[in-house]
Design an enzyme around this catalytic site. Structure first.
Site, PDB file in Angstrom:
ATOM      1  N   LYS A  86     -25.548  25.756 -24.816  1.00 22.49           N
ATOM      2  CA  LYS A  86     -27.195  26.026 -24.188  1.00 22.49           C
ATOM      3  C   LYS A  86     -27.470  27.585 -24.545  1.00 22.49           C
ATOM      4  O   LYS A  86     -28.572  27.903 -25.049  1.00 22.49           O
ATOM      5  CB  LYS A  86     -26.994  25.762 -22.866  1.00 22.49           C
ATOM      6  CG  LYS A  86     -26.777  24.331 -22.354  1.00 22.49           C
ATOM      7  CD  LYS A  86     -26.640  24.124 -20.939  1.00 22.49           C
ATOM      8  CE  LYS A  86     -26.489  22.519 -20.699  1.00 22.49           C
ATOM      9  NZ  LYS A  86     -26.310  22.163 -19.216  1.00 22.49           N
TER      10      LYS A  86
ATOM     11  N   GLN B  67     -24.234  24.654 -13.765  1.00 21.85           N
ATOM     12  CA  GLN B  67     -23.563  23.481 -14.631  1.00 21.85           C
ATOM     13  C   GLN B  67     -22.749  22.681 -13.434  1.00 21.85           C
ATOM     14  O   GLN B  67     -22.087  23.363 -12.674  1.00 21.85           O
ATOM     15  CB  GLN B  67     -22.781  24.153 -15.751  1.00 21.85           C
ATOM     16  CG  GLN B  67     -22.148  23.287 -16.470  1.00 21.85           C
ATOM     17  CD  GLN B  67     -23.261  22.660 -17.487  1.00 21.85           C
ATOM     18  OE1 GLN B  67     -24.081  22.927 -17.656  1.00 21.85           O
ATOM     19  NE2 GLN B  67     -22.667  21.106 -17.908  1.00 21.85           N
TER      20      GLN B  67
ATOM     21  N   ASP C  99     -33.431  21.800 -14.846  1.00 20.76           N
ATOM     22  CA  ASP C  99     -32.643  20.524 -15.099  1.00 20.76           C
ATOM     23  C   ASP C  99     -33.294  19.080 -14.437  1.00 20.76           C
ATOM     24  O   ASP C  99     -32.973  18.266 -14.820  1.00 20.76           O
ATOM     25  CB  ASP C  99     -31.115  20.685 -14.237  1.00 20.76           C
ATOM     26  CG  ASP C  99     -29.920  21.121 -14.857  1.00 20.76           C
ATOM     27  OD1 ASP C  99     -30.106  20.557 -16.292  1.00 20.76           O
ATOM     28  OD2 ASP C  99     -29.071  21.651 -14.446  1.00 20.76           O
TER      29      ASP C  99
HETATM   30  N1  GUN Z   1     -23.277  18.471 -16.549  1.00 23.03           N
HETATM   31  C1  GUN Z   1     -23.462  17.586 -17.266  1.00 23.03           C
HETATM   32  N2  GUN Z   1     -24.678  17.385 -18.034  1.00 23.03           N
HETATM   33  C2  GUN Z   1     -25.309  18.552 -17.255  1.00 23.03           C
HETATM   34  C3  GUN Z   1     -26.620  18.789 -17.155  1.00 23.03           C
HETATM   35  O1  GUN Z   1     -27.763  18.255 -17.745  1.00 23.03           O
HETATM   36  N3  GUN Z   1     -27.021  19.677 -16.367  1.00 23.03           N
HETATM   37  C4  GUN Z   1     -26.151  20.406 -15.413  1.00 23.03           C
HETATM   38  N4  GUN Z   1     -26.335  21.451 -14.687  1.00 23.03           N
HETATM   39  N5  GUN Z   1     -24.822  20.010 -15.484  1.00 23.03           N
HETATM   40  C5  GUN Z   1     -24.413  19.175 -16.311  1.00 23.03           C
END
Ligand code: GUN
Length: 290
Positions: free
Chosen positions: A52, A96, A119
């Protein structure tokens, strides 16, 4: 069979976003800024957050990673969320998941300011999505919708089976596909661990979205000839032949299923890059809103 190439699709999206960032900079404004909170040392989560950050660099966003020890308390995390909510230099942030066992994921998500929830996990944003109002759409389902859009995959009137009912993938996926939009207008069934006749149900799907978290769960006999199959699953499986000691395995038995499909994603280069592209789109939106 055609592979749905999330790598190249997301590359296009990043290019489009980078052009917008250039315009923002030309107007004398600061670039969008995404923060990611990473708690603990889970290898997969570290890897996702790292990617990211790399994406942010590529499109010209600023990014910050906030690392917290596995042993941090829930209150320490909530305090960090409160800081990020009021930090004017940050347009949007994510926490996350999964979080360590001693933390309540829902409590943390509820603490995020919906205006910074890129998100799309907060109740307000999920609610807006359900009502078709402007919002931050959940990143993974929106990334999949973007794949359908860019490959001109018809969803209207199609029977779509979503395997898995998680808050971050299955449930929002079903909402987006059933809305009166394009892509959308599908007839959607959500299937889960208590669903009866799962094999028959999956075989009736024109579009099968698999987010169940069980490696190679979907086998050839569960897929209709000509179906579109999207594999959201990604599990690290030990593999001594690999340099890093593992390989990623999806929820679909790709090798045996692929020849039955009109379109299919692979465990890598499929949904993952599209999720990250959606996160960038949401962060740009958060910046524009402010
Ligand atoms: N863990 C797995 N996919 C995601 C996501 O799209 N966002 C977040 N914050 N954690 C994740």
């Amino acid at each position: 069979m055609q592979l749905l190439d999330g790598t190249s699709c997301s590359q296009q999206i990043r290019q489009e976003i980078a052009e917008q960032v250039t315009k923002i900079r030309e107007n004398g404004e600061r670039a969008p800024h995404l923060a990611a909170v990473l708690v603990g040392n889970d290898g997969a989560s570290q890897n996702y957050v790292g990617m990211k950050v790399k994406d942010c660099d590529e499109v010209g966003f600023n990014s910050t990673v906030v690392r917290m020890e596995e042993t941090a308390t829930e209150q320490e995390l909530l305090d960090k969320v409160a800081d990020l909510n009021t930090d004017d230099a940050i347009d949007g942030f994510i926490v996350q998941v999964p979080l360590p066992e001693h933390m309540d994921e829902n409590k943390v998500i509820l603490a995020i300011d919906p205006r910074k929830d890129v998100d799309g996990f907060c109740p307000e944003n999920v609610g807006n999505m359900s009502l078709g109002l402007p919002t931050f759409l959940s990143a993974t389902p929106n990334g999949i919708m973007e794949l359908f859009r860019r490959y001109n995959i018809e969803t209207e009137g199609k029977h779509c089976v979503v395997l898995g009912r998680s808050n971050i993938v299955g449930t929002p996926m079903a909402i987006l596909l059933s809305r009166n939009t394009n892509p959308g207008n599908a007839t959607v069934t959500i299937a889960h661990s208590r669903t009866k006749n799962l094999k028959e149900l999956c075989r009736s799907a024109d579009i099968l979205i698999v987010a169940i978290g069980k490696t190679e769960f979907v086998t050839e006999d569960m897929v209709k000839e000509g179906a579109v199959v999207v594999d959201v699953g990604q599990t690290r499986v030990p593999d001594s032949t690999k340099k890093n000691g593992f390989r990623n395995v999806g929820d679909v038995d790709f090798e045996n299923v692929k020849d039955k499909c009109s379109y299919i994603t692979y465990v890598t280069g499929g949904v993952g890059p599209m999720t990250r592209a959606s996160l960038l789109q949401n962060t740009l939106k958060a910046h524009q809103r402010r």
